[in-house]
Structure formats: structure tokens, C-alpha cells
Write a protein that holds these residues in place. Structure first.
Motif, PDB file in Angstrom:
ATOM      1  N   TYR A  71       0.860  -1.174   0.000  1.00 28.91           N
ATOM      2  CA  TYR A  71       0.000   0.000   0.000  1.00 28.91           C
ATOM      3  C   TYR A  71       0.897   1.225   0.000  1.00 28.91           C
ATOM      4  N   HIS A  72       0.820   2.011  -1.078  1.00 24.54           N
ATOM      5  CA  HIS A  72       1.661   3.194  -1.203  1.00 24.54           C
ATOM      6  C   HIS A  72       0.788   4.441  -1.124  1.00 24.54           C
ATOM      7  N   ASP A  73       0.985   5.222  -0.068  1.00 31.39           N
ATOM      8  CA  ASP A  73       0.333   6.511   0.080  1.00 31.39           C
ATOM      9  C   ASP A  73       1.289   7.538  -0.514  1.00 31.39           C
ATOM     10  N   LYS A  74       0.999   7.968  -1.734  1.00 30.67           N
ATOM     11  CA  LYS A  74       1.905   8.871  -2.451  1.00 30.67           C
ATOM     12  C   LYS A  74       1.978  10.241  -1.785  1.00 30.67           C
ATOM     13  N   GLU A  75       0.865  10.692  -1.229  1.00 32.74           N
ATOM     14  CA  GLU A  75       0.837  12.010  -0.597  1.00 32.74           C
ATOM     15  C   GLU A  75       1.775  12.059   0.611  1.00 32.74           C
ATOM     16  N   LEU A  76       1.739  11.013   1.434  1.00 36.98           N
ATOM     17  CA  LEU A  76       2.609  10.957   2.614  1.00 36.98           C
ATOM     18  C   LEU A  76       3.945  10.301   2.313  1.00 36.98           C
ATOM     19  N   ASP A  77       4.082   9.756   1.095  1.00 38.54           N
ATOM     20  CA  ASP A  77       5.275   9.023   0.670  1.00 38.54           C
ATOM     21  C   ASP A  77       5.596   7.900   1.654  1.00 38.54           C
ATOM     22  N   GLN A  78       4.534   7.139   2.023  1.00 37.18           N
ATOM     23  CA  GLN A  78       4.681   6.014   2.943  1.00 37.18           C
ATOM     24  C   GLN A  78       4.271   4.726   2.242  1.00 37.18           C
ATOM     25  N   VAL A  79       5.003   3.665   2.542  1.00 36.99           N
ATOM     26  CA  VAL A  79       4.721   2.359   1.963  1.00 36.99           C
ATOM     27  C   VAL A  79       4.522   1.363   3.099  1.00 36.99           C
ATOM     28  N   THR A  80       3.440   0.578   3.000  1.00 31.20           N
ATOM     29  CA  THR A  80       3.159  -0.459   3.987  1.00 31.20           C
ATOM     30  C   THR A  80       3.117  -1.802   3.276  1.00 31.20           C
ATOM     31  N   HIS A  81       3.829  -2.791   3.815  1.00 35.99           N
ATOM     32  CA  HIS A  81       3.826  -4.156   3.284  1.00 35.99           C
ATOM     33  C   HIS A  81       3.028  -5.045   4.235  1.00 35.99           C
ATOM     34  N   ILE A  82       2.035  -5.748   3.689  1.00 36.18           N
ATOM     35  CA  ILE A  82       1.230  -6.692   4.461  1.00 36.18           C
ATOM     36  C   ILE A  82       1.360  -8.047   3.776  1.00 36.18           C
ATOM     37  N   PRO A  83       1.617  -9.114   4.525  1.00 33.55           N
ATOM     38  CA  PRO A  83       1.676 -10.430   3.875  1.00 33.55           C
ATOM     39  C   PRO A  83       0.383 -10.679   3.077  1.00 33.55           C
ATOM     40  N   LEU A  84       0.538 -10.990   1.802  1.00 39.01           N
ATOM     41  CA  LEU A  84      -0.603 -11.150   0.896  1.00 39.01           C
ATOM     42  C   LEU A  84      -1.621 -12.152   1.430  1.00 39.01           C
ATOM     43  N   GLY A  85      -1.149 -13.236   2.030  1.00 39.14           N
ATOM     44  CA  GLY A  85      -2.031 -14.274   2.550  1.00 39.14           C
ATOM     45  C   GLY A  85      -2.923 -13.824   3.692  1.00 39.14           C
ATOM     46  N   MET A  86      -2.641 -12.656   4.263  1.00 40.03           N
ATOM     47  CA  MET A  86      -3.442 -12.138   5.369  1.00 40.03           C
ATOM     48  C   MET A  86      -4.486 -11.126   4.893  1.00 40.03           C
ATOM     49  N   THR A  87      -4.656 -11.018   3.565  1.00 34.93           N
ATOM     50  CA  THR A  87      -5.576 -10.029   3.016  1.00 34.93           C
ATOM     51  C   THR A  87      -6.650 -10.700   2.151  1.00 34.93           C
ATOM     52  N   PRO A  88      -7.799 -10.059   1.988  1.00 33.58           N
ATOM     53  CA  PRO A  88      -8.821 -10.605   1.089  1.00 33.58           C
ATOM     54  C   PRO A  88      -8.344 -10.685  -0.367  1.00 33.58           C
ATOM     55  N   ALA A  89      -7.374  -9.838  -0.741  1.00 39.63           N
ATOM     56  CA  ALA A  89      -6.843  -9.860  -2.106  1.00 39.63           C
ATOM     57  C   ALA A  89      -6.267 -11.226  -2.450  1.00 39.63           C
ATOM     58  N   ASP A  90      -5.766 -11.927  -1.448  1.00 39.63           N
ATOM     59  CA  ASP A  90      -5.176 -13.249  -1.669  1.00 39.63           C
ATOM     60  C   ASP A  90      -6.171 -14.208  -2.321  1.00 39.63           C
ATOM     61  N   ILE A  91      -7.442 -14.057  -2.002  1.00 36.62           N
ATOM     62  CA  ILE A  91      -8.460 -14.948  -2.568  1.00 36.62           C
ATOM     63  C   ILE A  91      -8.532 -14.763  -4.082  1.00 36.62           C
ATOM     64  N   LEU A  92      -8.448 -13.518  -4.546  1.00 39.32           N
ATOM     65  CA  LEU A  92      -8.526 -13.248  -5.988  1.00 39.32           C
ATOM     66  C   LEU A  92      -7.281 -13.695  -6.751  1.00 39.32           C
ATOM     67  N   VAL A  93      -6.124 -13.698  -6.084  1.00 38.60           N
ATOM     68  CA  VAL A  93      -4.874 -13.971  -6.808  1.00 38.60           C
ATOM     69  C   VAL A  93      -4.324 -15.379  -6.605  1.00 38.60           C
ATOM     70  N   GLN A  94      -4.986 -16.189  -5.799  1.00 36.40           N
ATOM     71  CA  GLN A  94      -4.496 -17.551  -5.556  1.00 36.40           C
ATOM     72  C   GLN A  94      -4.369 -18.334  -6.851  1.00 36.40           C
ATOM     73  N   ASP A  95      -3.358 -19.204  -6.891  1.00 41.56           N
ATOM     74  CA  ASP A  95      -3.097 -20.022  -8.074  1.00 41.56           C
ATOM     75  C   ASP A  95      -4.191 -21.057  -8.291  1.00 41.56           C
ATOM     76  N   ASN A  96      -4.534 -21.785  -7.250  1.00 41.47           N
ATOM     77  CA  ASN A  96      -5.529 -22.843  -7.369  1.00 41.47           C
ATOM     78  C   ASN A  96      -6.527 -22.679  -6.229  1.00 41.47           C
ATOM     79  N   LEU A  97      -7.523 -21.873  -6.466  1.00 36.91           N
ATOM     80  CA  LEU A  97      -8.515 -21.532  -5.452  1.00 36.91           C
ATOM     81  C   LEU A  97      -9.456 -22.710  -5.203  1.00 36.91           C
ATOM     82  N   SER A  98      -9.658 -23.031  -3.922  1.00 42.12           N
ATOM     83  CA  SER A  98     -10.606 -24.081  -3.560  1.00 42.12           C
ATOM     84  C   SER A  98     -11.654 -23.492  -2.622  1.00 42.12           C
TER      85      SER A  98
END
Length: 185
Positions: A71-98
Motif C-alpha cells: 500500500y503506497h500513500d503517495k501524498e505521505l510518501d509512505q509504503v506499507t507491506h502486508i503479507p498477501l495471505g493475510m488479506t482478502p486480495a489473496d483470494i482473488l490472486v491464488q493459483d488454485n482456489l478451492s
């Protein structure tokens, strides 16, 4: 949730659709229960990669690189890294979704005229929930709704969706400007 025949068949169709989705590009409209609105372009490259590029005046960029949701906040020039597997986005990008076994659980199925909605949660996580909404016949992802652990609801509607688009792999990298605070400048 105990699945009936129709529910199970629809979940199998949705799972097959998502697992067959390699790339997707779409304009989006986003609305939040906090009252904020935004629009931009969504890019998906399965497995593992996603980019949510907001139009100005919004100063955010969200990129999944296969390991992290960045997550890059360009205005504050801050970047946050969150493990992908801990986010809902992981469901959309999984290789073999079950959706019928494993860590993901379908907790609700809704149907309307030409629409199917499926709510998904992680079995052992209170990290919120994701509802995917599909147009039916042909099956096509139209929208998703994320409810975070604080109860904030964010709805993202996809418009002018294109499948099987070729992307430059660099699209899923974030290039940061050197900070003015960097003593090397």
C-alpha cells in the motif's frame, strides 16, 4: 453452511471461472461505508499479482507482487507491506482456489435476476469477509465487497472488463522516489 445441490454447482462454476482467470483489466468505482468514493483501473495477473491504480485526486496505489500487498500513500510518501495471505486480495490472486475444502469457507450464497453473490471467509481468521458478485450466463466477475475487521464495508464495481490482456511484468512493481530525508541526496 450446508451446501445444497444448486449451491454446490454454482460454487464449482465460480471456482472454475476464477481458476481459469489469468489476466483481467477493468475500470472500477469504489465506495466505502465511511462515505469515500474513488475510481481507477484494476489489473489482475494470476497467480499472485494485482494492481489497484486510483485516479487523482486519490493518492494511493495498491500492488500485490505475489508475496506482499503493498500500500503506497503517495501524498505521505509512505509504503506499507502486508503479507498477501493475510488479506482478502489473496483470494482473488491464488493459483488454485478451492472454495469447497481447505481454509476458505463459503458462508453465504445470494441469487438475484442474472446475479450470483458468494461470501467467503477464512476458516480460522477474524480478518473480515469478501463477497464476490458475478453476472450469470455467462459467468463474469462484476463486483466485490470487503468487510474489514473493524466493520468498514468497501464495494468495488468493475466496468468495461477485459480478459486475457497482456501486461508488462513491471506493472506489478512499485518504484519509489528517493526520499528527501535520505542523507545520500
Amino acid at each position: 453452511m450446508v451446501l445444497k445441490g444448486t449451491d454446490k454447482n454454482d460454487i464449482i462454476r465460480i471456482q472454475k471461472y476464477l481458476n481459469g482467470l489469468i489476466t483481467l483489466k477493468s475500470r472500477f468505482l469504489q465506495a466505502s461505508s465511511t462515505g469515500s468514493f474513488a475510481e481507477g483501473t484494476f489489473y489482475l495477473s494470476r497467480p499472485g499479482k494485482m494492481r489497484i491504480e486510483y485516479d487523482p485526486p486519490v493518492q494511493f496505489l495498491i500492488v500485490a507482487d505475489g508475496t506482499w500487498l503493498i500500500y503506497h500513500d503517495k501524498e505521505l510518501d509512505q509504503v506499507t507491506h502486508i503479507p498477501l495471505g493475510m488479506t482478502p486480495a489473496d483470494i482473488l490472486v491464488q493459483d488454485n482456489l478451492s472454495l469447497l475444502s481447505g481454509e476458505l469457507v463459503v458462508t453465504k450464497i445470494d441469487r438475484g435476476p442474472g446475479v450470483i453473490g458468494v461470501t467467503i471467509e477464512r476458516q480460522d481468521d477474524d480478518g473480515g469477509q469478501l463477497t464476490l458478485i458475478f453476472g450469470d450466463k455467462p459467468l463474469q466477475l462484476k463486483k466485490w465487497i470487503v468487510v474489514d475487521p473493524q466493520g468498514v464495508k468497501t464495494s468495488v464495481s468493475l466496468l468495461s472488463t477485459q480478459r486475457d490482456v497482456t501486461f508488462d511484468p513491471k506493472l506489478f512493481n512499485i518504484k519509489l522516489r528517493p526520499s528527501n530525508k535520505d542523507p545520500g541526496n
